[in-house]
Design a protein around this motif. Sequence first.
Motif: not given
Length: 383
Positions: A13-29
Amino acid sequence: MTMINLNSKMSGVETSIFAVMTKLAMDNNALNLSQGFPDFNPPEELLQLVNEKIHSGFNQYAPMPGVPALREKISEKVFELYGRKYNPVSEITITAGATQSLYTAITTVINKDDEVIIFEPAYDLYIPVVKACGGIPVPIQLELPDFTYNWNAVKEKISNKTKLIIVNSPHNPTGSILTQEDINALEEITRNTNIIIISDEVYEHIIFDGQKHNSLSSSKELSERSFVISSFGKTYHSTGWKVGYTLAPEKMTDEFRKMHQFITFAVNTPVQHAYADFMKNKAHYLALPEFYQSKRDLLLKNMKGSRFKFTPTKSTYFQLFDYSEISDLNDMEFCEWMVKKYKVAAIPLSPFMSSKSDYKLIRICFAKKDDVLIEGARRLRNI
Ligand code: PMP
Ligand code: GLN
């Protein structure tokens, strides 16, 4: 140092895609059109009510099954909309969001080697939780192009080990909805069996183009074997408050509560009281189809001329876009590329599939302010 062998119950099981993409959105502004949550506040009146409840002393444990006034209001609403009377005392339980309802219902019924029919694409929680209970997921694909149910495939997959069927309508991520024919088929398939159903209906009030939501509670036969689950987060633009509920016949509710009492015991007290008052005004949930349909239409109007292909979603606050004319990247790579280069975060579809099949589809959340949707569409049109 002692090396502890955790012997993971959640291996693979990996980290939920929802957490992954929200973090990517924040990291990339970037604009975050990935994880499903509104970028606007709940109604002011509801904020005031929570404030008032906190200051009126509703700050200690709620009763284990939930605040009685809230269970009463849910019972009334379900009766009015779907014609089924659930006893607020013995058949309705308030939970910490639909997430806890789903987890509790699955752990309540699944023992080792029980089979669970799950339709894919499937919300990310179902399969890992079934596996953590020792159950065996039996995935069945919803059929393209409209992600419809193939009940013959279900009949073929049912065995004497089938314990549970999980359905989700309105459907995340595709927006497909259960029809009356689907309800009839499900009745026929489960008749004279011990199969239990979990019906995830968190988007029950977000349904478009004049269609109506077919709750499993509307079927007498299915309601007798179903946990029907919903969430206030979607309905009242308050996903962060994490309050949901489960409807089930008394015997199933008894079992559910045995588990619930050791997962959270009880749920946020002032918020439950506030929702109970707020539910008196039905206009709030009855206006949701129009509210979100105009957001869907605004987004799609602004997508004219884009290379993405789409069919307007029937429900939920998610719209799928087909990028096959734009790129050969797989959907995860495409979303990573898009968030970095075009500053828009979306959700790839493959994490909703155990086969990780790549349909070249991404999911965009349109529960956003109008100017954000217009700007998001402008960026997507440039791709
Ligand atoms: N089921 C589905 C299909 C969902 O999309 C979500 C979250 N958006 C949930 C369950 C969980 O709901 P909650 O936030 O109330 O836990
Ligand atoms: N259900 C929301 C979605 O589909 C996310 C909930 C979560 O982050 N677990 O985006």
